[in-house]
Motif scaffolding. Sequence first.
Motif: not given
Length: 309
Positions: A152-173
């Motif tokens: 849960h924490d990992s995926l919720t942290a990812l949700d947070w990161a993808l809402a940050q400036p410059g990160l929203a549309n990036l491919p994720v590994t």
Amino acid sequence: MWPWLGDPLATAQRRADLWRLLGPRPALPAPPQGELLRRESTDACRVEHWSLKLNNVEPVPALLLRPLDAPPRGLVLYCHAHGNRFAMGKDELLLGRPALLSPAYGEVLPAMGYAVLAIDHWCFGERNRNSERAMAKRLLWEGKTLWGYRVHDSLTALDWALAQPGLANLPVTALGLSMGSTMAVWCAALNERITQCIDLCCLAEYEALLANGNFDLHGEYFFVPGLCAEFTAAEISALIAPRAHLSCFGRDDPLTPPTGARMIDESMQQAYAALKAPENWRQIAFDCGHQETAAMRTHVLNRLRRVVA
């Protein structure tokens, strides 16, 4: 092969089944939030130290690394290992660990154009206030699982990161070794926003671990009640398909018996072929134990270069 494979609705149901086995997630009454604590720069990257609100129990310390001289072209969800190094946590990203090759990924990835997110998982790093064993037992009494809380924490942290400036549309590994390997696989299986998974030194079929007794080498967190009655390790991995997945293991690693790794490989070859993406799955064996080697690092970096090329 599994009847849900290739059927979006049925695949979504299998993901829901996997979440159900993890038990109730910690409540999050609002979208994930973060407080920036400080910034600093190294020779390799800009380092941001955050305190994230990902659950209703405790704040989650996080590192967000950004390239020095250009906007990021990809995002890595970096999942730290276990190794009973409870004081380490997310700092593995910057400091490395004996089982990982040097230099640390926090030096290598930003230079390739990646932003990198790492959090302290429950009971690690700055969250090392509670015994892992005690927390696993308490959550089981409550009908919950420690692994579910960590995922849960990992995926919720990812949700947070993808809402940050410059990160929203990036491919994720999703990337990790050992416990981090398992976390990368589960996160990619449960979240289609993850573009590719790279797991090191942990993915083997449960049946093989039960057959040779090496399941007992894993910590309590690894065990989810009823999991083997509903899922194989291969079926969890198949939830990633047809997205890219590189799986690396050591032939002498007791946590990845060759028989168990071969079972995964055979199943994934069938799954990816059925989805007409055989080139997106690759398993590679190395002559080593539970560790990253120079050859393994080369394959990891080659996969990562494809994404930001």
